[in-house]
Design an enzyme around this catalytic site. Sequence first.
Site, short mmCIF file in Angstrom:
data_model
loop_
_atom_site.label_atom_id
_atom_site.label_comp_id
_atom_site.label_asym_id
_atom_site.label_seq_id
_atom_site.Cartn_x
_atom_site.Cartn_y
_atom_site.Cartn_z
N HIS A 144 -14.47 -30.44 42.01
CA HIS A 144 -15.86 -29.93 41.55
C HIS A 144 -17.24 -29.76 42.73
CE1 HIS A 144 -18.60 -32.27 38.66
NE2 HIS A 144 -18.82 -31.46 38.35
N GLU A 183 -14.87 -25.66 41.49
CA GLU A 183 -15.48 -24.98 40.67
C GLU A 183 -17.09 -25.53 41.22
OE1 GLU A 183 -18.34 -27.25 37.30
OE2 GLU A 183 -17.82 -27.72 39.57
N ASP A 226 -21.26 -24.05 39.22
CA ASP A 226 -22.43 -23.78 38.11
C ASP A 226 -23.20 -22.49 38.59
OD1 ASP A 226 -21.58 -26.54 37.01
OD2 ASP A 226 -22.31 -27.27 39.10
N HIS A 271 -26.10 -26.97 39.91
CA HIS A 271 -25.69 -27.81 38.65
C HIS A 271 -26.65 -28.48 38.04
CE1 HIS A 271 -25.14 -30.98 36.46
NE2 HIS A 271 -23.88 -30.78 35.99
N GLU A 297 -18.65 -22.58 35.85
CA GLU A 297 -19.02 -22.78 34.15
C GLU A 297 -20.25 -21.79 33.63
OE1 GLU A 297 -21.31 -26.45 32.64
OE2 GLU A 297 -20.43 -26.76 34.47
#
Length: 239
Positions: A20, A47, A49, A62, A115
């Site tokens: 993450h 992962e 963003d 994020h 994301e």
Amino acid sequence: MKKEKVIKRLNSKIFKGVAHRGLHNEKFTENGLNAFKNAIDKDVAIELDVHLSKDKELIVCHDDNLIRTTSKEGKIENLTLKEIKENYKLLDGSLVPTLKEVLALVNEKVPIVIELKPDTNLKNYKEIAIKLMEELKTINDKSNFIIICFYPHCLYAIRKYGFIRCLLVGGNTRPYIFRHLFEGVDLDYHLFNKEKYRKSIKHRFTMSWTIDSLESANIAKKYSDSITFQNIDFNLLKK
């Protein structure tokens, strides 16, 4: 799309666990190149963003504000890439990265779950999704990428590009009704406590987030095909 078909279309490293915001810690700031390199060195999928800057560049962060990871106030959508690069540094001393920089660093050595973070005030749902497709047009292998988002219209805008898309679902479960439009779902693991979700994902490719303990890992691994983790020893997830 049936779960088995989705799984065949993805790099198998995704099923071992996804870091993450990279493998971040006290030394390496989340969503920074150092955290991503740490994951690459350990051969772990990541992962991240992305937000759209004022001049339409994809910035990896994020939050929509840079203050938490840089200690300096600044809303990404109100700043240009030049302003971000010249005036902000992550807490580990590195620069706030663009998606282009992360893609160059990773070079498809490990899979990436991206994301999309649209600005709900600007309503740039389609714009950010299409911009992402532009930046991914030179990749060699689509099996190395999954696109996730809480907003169905973002994911629907890129339905013809051939990427695996997973609908993110957390506290607001209303978008879950649109799950059939996408190849998979990415659920807050707490939702596995409800029979409704355990039953509906039985034949659907399912990811889960954010796993930060062995207890949550055991729950998530029981019901999902891939888990997104942080603050837990990656080696323990293999057991």
